[in-house]
Design an enzyme around this catalytic site. Structure first.
Site, short mmCIF file in Angstrom:
data_model
loop_
_atom_site.label_atom_id
_atom_site.label_comp_id
_atom_site.label_asym_id
_atom_site.label_seq_id
_atom_site.Cartn_x
_atom_site.Cartn_y
_atom_site.Cartn_z
N ARG A 1 1.01 -1.22 0.14
CA ARG A 1 0.11 0.03 0.12
C ARG A 1 1.05 1.40 -0.17
NH1 ARG A 1 -4.33 0.21 4.46
NH2 ARG A 1 -5.22 1.88 3.07
N CYS B 1 -1.37 6.31 9.09
CA CYS B 1 -1.70 4.97 8.30
C CYS B 1 -2.90 5.24 7.21
CB CYS B 1 -2.24 4.02 9.35
SG CYS B 1 -3.53 4.61 10.36
#
Length: 295
Positions: free
Chosen positions: A196, A252
């Site tokens: 990611r 995050c």
């Protein structure tokens, strides 16, 4: 102060009247699953707090997928659950501690230090034949007063400035041939999985990649195979190369899995650590914000 406790530690204090146990189980994409699991069985005496209904505020244009809850609203919710400023709180989940860490961080953000995370998941507790129940406790309402620690947060403007300065400093390093970028710059840490961060895989947010200048430290790499946190020495090795004297801003996808990374950083001895609460999902809500891919 150690932020985690073992299941044996909790078992020995299971019915302590000065303690509140909080079940934080939640499954992304299945918003009812956590509460349903709690209603079926939980650690005796535990109350339930929902990641999206209790530990977040409603989603708006900015702020990310899990915006921080209003401090007064959360304080009121804690009060109704019989949690005061003197209550010791132990949080658990079944998601490697990420939701419990969200509550741990939020309570400290509200000025409450007596909060701990159960190292072992609910499943591990149950597998050990420790007691579970479907009885939901009746707790006498109390008073929780929020004392917001604003310095624990970093907003998008601060992150944007750090990103721009970090990228510029790295460019200067390359152009001038110097060996070290400016040592006073804060450090941005991306807590998501490597794919990611690289922009190779993104199933939750509209854009793939990372904030320019951020370093990647996947939050699950701070834990052992059984879900317990690595020792302080192991975490120091994990974060080797990071300057403990520099400010660190952690993010995050939505501000949840950054919290166990913050816990791990503090356990490793880092003192100046802040959360970018909106995280990647907030960053990309501003069209003008740049996106980086790869290393």
């Amino acid at each position: 102060m150690e932020a985690t406790v073992s299941k044996r530690w909790l078992l020995a204090r299971l019915y302590d009247p000065e303690q509140a146990i909080v079940d934080c189980r939640f499954t992304l994409g299945k918003p009812q699953a956590g509460r349903e699991s709690y209603e079926q069985e939980h650690i005796p005496g535990a109350v339930y707090l929902d990641l999206e209904l209790d530990l977040s505020s409603p989603v708006t244009e900015h702020g990310g997928r899990h915006p921080l809850p209003d401090p007064q609203v959360l304080a009121s919710r804690l009060s109704r659950l019989g949690i005061s400023n003197d209550t010791r709180i132990v949080a658990y989940d079944d998601e490697s501690g990420m939701n419990a860490a969200r509550l741990w961080w939020l309570l400290r953000y509200l000025g409450h230090e007596q909060v701990f995370i159960l190292e072992d998941s609910f499943s591990t507790w149950k597998e050990a034949k420790y007691p579970v129940t479907d009885h939901q406790p009746v707790r006498v309402p109390s008073t929780f007063t929020a004392n917001v620690q604003q310095q624990m947060l970093a907003g998008v403007d601060a992150v944007r400035e750090v990103s721009e300065n970090t990228v510029a400093a790295k460019a200067d390093t390359v152009n001038n041939g110097s060996s070290e970028p400016q040592p006073t710059l804060p450090i941005l840490i991306d807590s998501r999985a490597n794919d990611r961060y690289h922009g190779q895989n993104e199933s939750l947010d509209k854009k793939a990649g990372h904030i320019p200048g951020a370093l990647n430290y996947f939050w699950k790499n701070t834990q052992n195979a059984d879900g317990s946190y690595k020792s302080a020495e192991e975490l120091q090795d994990h974060f080797v190369g990071l300057d403990k004297d520099r400010e660190i801003i952690v993010y995050c996808g939505s501000g949840v899995t950054a919290c166990p990374n913050i816990l791990a950083l503090e356990k490793a001895g880092f003192k100046n650590v802040r959360l970018y609460a909106g995280s990647w999902s907030d960053w990309i809500s501003y069209e003008e914000n740049p996106v980086a891919t790869g290393e």
